[in-house]
Design a protein around this motif. Structure first.
Motif, PDB file in Angstrom:
ATOM      1  N   ARG A  28      -0.027   6.034 -17.046  1.00  0.00           N
ATOM      2  CA  ARG A  28      -0.270   6.263 -18.301  1.00  0.00           C
ATOM      3  C   ARG A  28      -0.457   4.895 -19.171  1.00  0.00           C
ATOM      4  NH1 ARG A  28       2.453  11.096 -17.230  1.00  0.00           N
ATOM      5  NH2 ARG A  28       4.468  10.143 -17.627  1.00  0.00           N
ATOM      6  N   ALA A  29       0.619   4.084 -18.849  1.00  0.00           N
ATOM      7  CA  ALA A  29       0.613   2.755 -19.667  1.00  0.00           C
ATOM      8  C   ALA A  29      -0.757   2.074 -19.503  1.00  0.00           C
ATOM      9  CB  ALA A  29       1.834   2.003 -19.332  1.00  0.00           C
ATOM     10  N   LEU A  30      -1.098   1.934 -18.002  1.00  0.00           N
ATOM     11  CA  LEU A  30      -2.125   1.406 -17.722  1.00  0.00           C
ATOM     12  C   LEU A  30      -3.357   1.590 -18.353  1.00  0.00           C
ATOM     13  CD1 LEU A  30      -1.337   0.533 -13.911  1.00  0.00           C
ATOM     14  CD2 LEU A  30      -1.353  -1.366 -15.770  1.00  0.00           C
ATOM     15  N   ASP A  31      -3.587   3.053 -18.398  1.00  0.00           N
ATOM     16  CA  ASP A  31      -4.578   3.695 -18.763  1.00  0.00           C
ATOM     17  C   ASP A  31      -4.932   3.238 -20.283  1.00  0.00           C
ATOM     18  OD1 ASP A  31      -5.246   4.934 -16.465  1.00  0.00           O
ATOM     19  OD2 ASP A  31      -4.352   6.903 -17.186  1.00  0.00           O
ATOM     20  N   GLN A  32      -3.944   2.721 -20.814  1.00  0.00           N
ATOM     21  CA  GLN A  32      -4.108   2.212 -22.407  1.00  0.00           C
ATOM     22  C   GLN A  32      -4.372   0.792 -22.390  1.00  0.00           C
ATOM     23  OE1 GLN A  32      -0.147   3.169 -24.165  1.00  0.00           O
ATOM     24  NE2 GLN A  32      -0.474   5.651 -23.807  1.00  0.00           N
ATOM     25  N   SER A  33      -3.695  -0.211 -21.574  1.00  0.00           N
ATOM     26  CA  SER A  33      -4.151  -1.395 -21.460  1.00  0.00           C
ATOM     27  C   SER A  33      -3.806  -2.081 -20.262  1.00  0.00           C
ATOM     28  CB  SER A  33      -3.483  -2.275 -22.727  1.00  0.00           C
ATOM     29  OG  SER A  33      -1.975  -1.928 -22.611  1.00  0.00           O
ATOM     30  N   PRO A  34      -4.810  -2.000 -19.176  1.00  0.00           N
ATOM     31  CA  PRO A  34      -4.208  -2.421 -17.800  1.00  0.00           C
ATOM     32  C   PRO A  34      -4.355  -3.932 -17.853  1.00  0.00           C
ATOM     33  CG  PRO A  34      -6.632  -1.363 -17.951  1.00  0.00           C
ATOM     34  CD  PRO A  34      -5.904  -1.190 -19.334  1.00  0.00           C
TER      35      PRO A  34
ATOM     36  N   ASP B 222       0.891  -1.161  -0.047  1.00  0.00           N
ATOM     37  CA  ASP B 222      -0.018   0.136   0.020  1.00  0.00           C
ATOM     38  C   ASP B 222       0.779   1.265   0.126  1.00  0.00           C
ATOM     39  OD1 ASP B 222      -2.685  -1.072   0.376  1.00  0.00           O
ATOM     40  OD2 ASP B 222      -1.640  -2.299   1.758  1.00  0.00           O
ATOM     41  N   ALA B 223       2.036   1.357   0.663  1.00  0.00           N
ATOM     42  CA  ALA B 223       3.059   2.452   0.798  1.00  0.00           C
ATOM     43  C   ALA B 223       4.374   1.968   0.906  1.00  0.00           C
ATOM     44  CB  ALA B 223       2.386   3.337   1.811  1.00  0.00           C
ATOM     45  N   ILE B 224       5.101   2.664   0.242  1.00  0.00           N
ATOM     46  CA  ILE B 224       6.476   2.586   0.597  1.00  0.00           C
ATOM     47  C   ILE B 224       7.192   3.786   1.194  1.00  0.00           C
ATOM     48  CG2 ILE B 224       6.637   0.946  -1.413  1.00  0.00           C
ATOM     49  CD1 ILE B 224       7.886   3.213  -2.883  1.00  0.00           C
ATOM     50  N   GLN B 225       8.439   3.472   1.768  1.00  0.00           N
ATOM     51  CA  GLN B 225       9.244   4.627   2.305  1.00  0.00           C
ATOM     52  C   GLN B 225      10.451   4.802   1.367  1.00  0.00           C
ATOM     53  OE1 GLN B 225      10.961   3.971   6.180  1.00  0.00           O
ATOM     54  NE2 GLN B 225      12.309   5.814   6.360  1.00  0.00           N
ATOM     55  N   THR B 226      10.544   5.971   0.753  1.00  0.00           N
ATOM     56  CA  THR B 226      11.637   6.116  -0.188  1.00  0.00           C
ATOM     57  C   THR B 226      12.452   7.149  -0.066  1.00  0.00           C
ATOM     58  OG1 THR B 226      12.036   6.375  -2.616  1.00  0.00           O
ATOM     59  CG2 THR B 226       9.828   7.140  -1.850  1.00  0.00           C
ATOM     60  N   ASP B 227      13.785   7.213  -0.466  1.00  0.00           N
ATOM     61  CA  ASP B 227      14.325   8.622  -0.315  1.00  0.00           C
ATOM     62  C   ASP B 227      14.415   9.194  -1.722  1.00  0.00           C
ATOM     63  OD1 ASP B 227      15.482   8.326   2.187  1.00  0.00           O
ATOM     64  OD2 ASP B 227      17.302   7.134   1.535  1.00  0.00           O
ATOM     65  N   HIS B 228      13.748   8.695  -2.519  1.00  0.00           N
ATOM     66  CA  HIS B 228      13.630   9.179  -4.016  1.00  0.00           C
ATOM     67  C   HIS B 228      12.203   9.680  -4.615  1.00  0.00           C
ATOM     68  CE1 HIS B 228      17.952   8.387  -4.169  1.00  0.00           C
ATOM     69  NE2 HIS B 228      17.308   7.164  -3.702  1.00  0.00           N
ATOM     70  N   PRO B 229      11.270  10.389  -3.543  1.00  0.00           N
ATOM     71  CA  PRO B 229       9.837  10.595  -4.037  1.00  0.00           C
ATOM     72  C   PRO B 229       9.660  11.109  -5.488  1.00  0.00           C
ATOM     73  CG  PRO B 229      10.713  12.184  -2.366  1.00  0.00           C
ATOM     74  CD  PRO B 229      11.900  11.221  -2.397  1.00  0.00           C
ATOM     75  N   GLU B 230      10.678  11.868  -6.035  1.00  0.00           N
ATOM     76  CA  GLU B 230      10.527  12.373  -7.526  1.00  0.00           C
ATOM     77  C   GLU B 230      10.569  11.342  -8.466  1.00  0.00           C
ATOM     78  OE1 GLU B 230      12.782  13.565  -5.229  1.00  0.00           O
ATOM     79  OE2 GLU B 230      12.433  15.775  -4.989  1.00  0.00           O
ATOM     80  N   THR B 231      11.522  10.342  -8.216  1.00  0.00           N
ATOM     81  CA  THR B 231      11.832   9.187  -8.821  1.00  0.00           C
ATOM     82  C   THR B 231      10.454   8.142  -8.789  1.00  0.00           C
ATOM     83  OG1 THR B 231      14.208   9.199  -8.763  1.00  0.00           O
ATOM     84  CG2 THR B 231      13.024   7.162  -9.343  1.00  0.00           C
ATOM     85  N   PHE B 232       9.965   8.129  -7.596  1.00  0.00           N
ATOM     86  CA  PHE B 232       8.601   7.092  -7.284  1.00  0.00           C
ATOM     87  C   PHE B 232       7.763   7.754  -8.171  1.00  0.00           C
ATOM     88  CE2 PHE B 232       4.811   6.847  -5.270  1.00  0.00           C
ATOM     89  CZ  PHE B 232       4.648   5.273  -5.572  1.00  0.00           C
ATOM     90  N   LEU B 233       7.375   9.279  -7.931  1.00  0.00           N
ATOM     91  CA  LEU B 233       6.091   9.728  -8.750  1.00  0.00           C
ATOM     92  C   LEU B 233       6.291   9.647 -10.120  1.00  0.00           C
ATOM     93  CD1 LEU B 233       5.811  12.944  -6.248  1.00  0.00           C
ATOM     94  CD2 LEU B 233       4.463  10.808  -6.381  1.00  0.00           C
ATOM     95  N   GLN B 234       7.567   9.824 -10.725  1.00  0.00           N
ATOM     96  CA  GLN B 234       7.601   9.840 -12.143  1.00  0.00           C
ATOM     97  C   GLN B 234       7.559   8.496 -12.670  1.00  0.00           C
ATOM     98  OE1 GLN B 234       8.302  12.363 -14.589  1.00  0.00           O
ATOM     99  NE2 GLN B 234       7.466  10.686 -15.889  1.00  0.00           N
ATOM    100  N   TRP B 235       7.846   7.658 -11.925  1.00  0.00           N
ATOM    101  CA  TRP B 235       7.616   5.874 -12.200  1.00  0.00           C
ATOM    102  C   TRP B 235       6.185   5.650 -12.022  1.00  0.00           C
ATOM    103  CZ3 TRP B 235       5.167   2.514  -9.160  1.00  0.00           C
ATOM    104  CH2 TRP B 235       5.131   1.139  -9.921  1.00  0.00           C
ATOM    105  N   ARG B 236       5.454   6.281 -10.972  1.00  0.00           N
ATOM    106  CA  ARG B 236       3.968   5.887 -10.824  1.00  0.00           C
ATOM    107  C   ARG B 236       3.176   6.644 -12.114  1.00  0.00           C
ATOM    108  NH1 ARG B 236       0.699   9.407  -6.531  1.00  0.00           N
ATOM    109  NH2 ARG B 236       1.101  10.825  -8.435  1.00  0.00           N
ATOM    110  N   ASP B 237       3.498   7.837 -12.284  1.00  0.00           N
ATOM    111  CA  ASP B 237       2.756   8.442 -13.480  1.00  0.00           C
ATOM    112  C   ASP B 237       2.822   7.757 -14.847  1.00  0.00           C
ATOM    113  OD1 ASP B 237       1.965  10.109 -11.609  1.00  0.00           O
ATOM    114  OD2 ASP B 237       3.189  11.896 -12.148  1.00  0.00           O
ATOM    115  N   ASP B 238       4.294   7.442 -15.122  1.00  0.00           N
ATOM    116  CA  ASP B 238       4.472   6.397 -16.369  1.00  0.00           C
ATOM    117  C   ASP B 238       3.561   5.403 -16.416  1.00  0.00           C
ATOM    118  OD1 ASP B 238       6.378   8.614 -17.261  1.00  0.00           O
ATOM    119  OD2 ASP B 238       7.915   7.342 -16.642  1.00  0.00           O
ATOM    120  N   ILE B 239       3.655   4.506 -15.249  1.00  0.00           N
ATOM    121  CA  ILE B 239       3.032   3.351 -15.101  1.00  0.00           C
ATOM    122  C   ILE B 239       1.455   3.622 -15.421  1.00  0.00           C
ATOM    123  CG2 ILE B 239       2.114   1.358 -13.617  1.00  0.00           C
ATOM    124  CD1 ILE B 239       4.814   0.923 -14.932  1.00  0.00           C
TER     125      ILE B 239
END
Length: 199
Positions: free
Chosen positions: A182-188, A163-180
Motif C-alpha cells: 500500500r505504501a509503495l503504491d503511493q510512492s515506490p 524471492d521467498a522466505i521460510q517463516t513461522d509467522h505467515p500472518e505477520t508476513f502477509l500483513q507486512w507485505r500488504d502494508d508495504i
C-alpha cells in the motif's frame, strides 16, 4: 508424535503405530503418520510440495511422485550429491540446491543442476550472491526462522532481492507485505518491491 527416534531406523509398522496431535488445536482428532504416497494423494491438485529429502532411494521417491502425476508440482531439496542422482534419473525434475560453499560455485551449480532456487539460512547470503543466483536463472529462498522472523527480517529480504522466505509467522508476513505494498503504491522507491512469491 507420541514417539521419538530416527525414522530411517524404524519399520513402517512402528511408525504407523505413532499418533500426531496438534497442540494448537486440541479439538483436532488424533492422526497417524502418513506415508509419502498418502501425503501426495491428499496434496494433488491443491498445493505444490517441497520434499526435504533425508534418505531413501531417489528412484523410489520419483516413482511415487510419478504415480500421482506430480512431477511438475514437486521440488526436491537434498545434498548436491543426492540432487545429482535425482537429475540423472529425471533431468526435468525441479530441485532446490543448498547454499553453495563458494560464491563462484553458484554459476557452475546453476548450469549443472538447473535448480528452481538456491536455499539456505539468510545470514549466509550476501547481496552479490543473490545477484549471482538471479543472473544464473535461479531464485533464492532463505530460512528466516528465529529472531529475524519478523518485519525487520522481511525488510532485509526484500532489499536483498530474496524471492521467498521460510517463516513461522505467515500472518505477520502477509500483513507486512500488504502494508508495504500500500505504501509503495503511493510512492515506490526505485528498485524496491516487497516479497510476493511465497510466505
Amino acid at each position: 508424535t507420541n514417539g521419538s527416534g530416527n525414522v530411517a531406523d524404524m519399520p513402517l509398522s512402528r511408525i504407523r503405530a505413532l499418533t500426531i496431535q496438534d497442540e494448537r488445536n486440541k479439538g483436532l482428532s488424533t492422526l497417524n503418520v502418513p506415508t509419502f504416497d498418502e501425503a501426495l494423494a491428499v496434496c494433488k491438485g491443491k498445493i505444490n510440495v517441497y520434499v526435504d529429502h533425508k534418505s531413501g532411494n531417489p528412484s523410489d521417491v520419483i516413482a511415487v511422485i510419478e504415480k500421482h502425476q506430480m512431477l511438475d508440482n514437486v521440488a526436491i531439496y537434498a545434498s548436491v550429491d543426492r540432487l545429482r542422482q535425482f537429475k540423472r534419473l529425471r533431468p526435468t525434475l525441479r530441485v532446490i540446491s543448498e547454499h553453495p560453499a563458494q560464491r563462484e560455485d553458484i554459476a557452475s551449480m546453476a548450469v549443472e543442476l538447473k535448480p528452481l532456487c538456491f536455499d539456505g539460512h539468510h545470514l549466509k547470503w550476501s547481496h552479490g550472491q543473490v545477484a549471482d543466483a538471479h543472473r544464473a536463472g535461479a531464485q533464492v529462498w532463505v530460512d528466516m526462522l528465529g529472531p529475524f522472523d519478523g518485519p525487520l527480517g522481511y525488510l532485509w529480504a526484500a532489499k536483498m532481492g530474496i524471492d521467498a522466505i521460510q517463516t513461522d509467522h505467515p500472518e505477520t508476513f502477509l500483513q507486512w507485505r500488504d502494508d508495504i505494498q500500500r505504501a509503495l503504491d503511493q510512492s515506490p522507491p526505485a528498485g524496491f518491491s516487497p516479497l510476493s512469491q511465497r510466505s
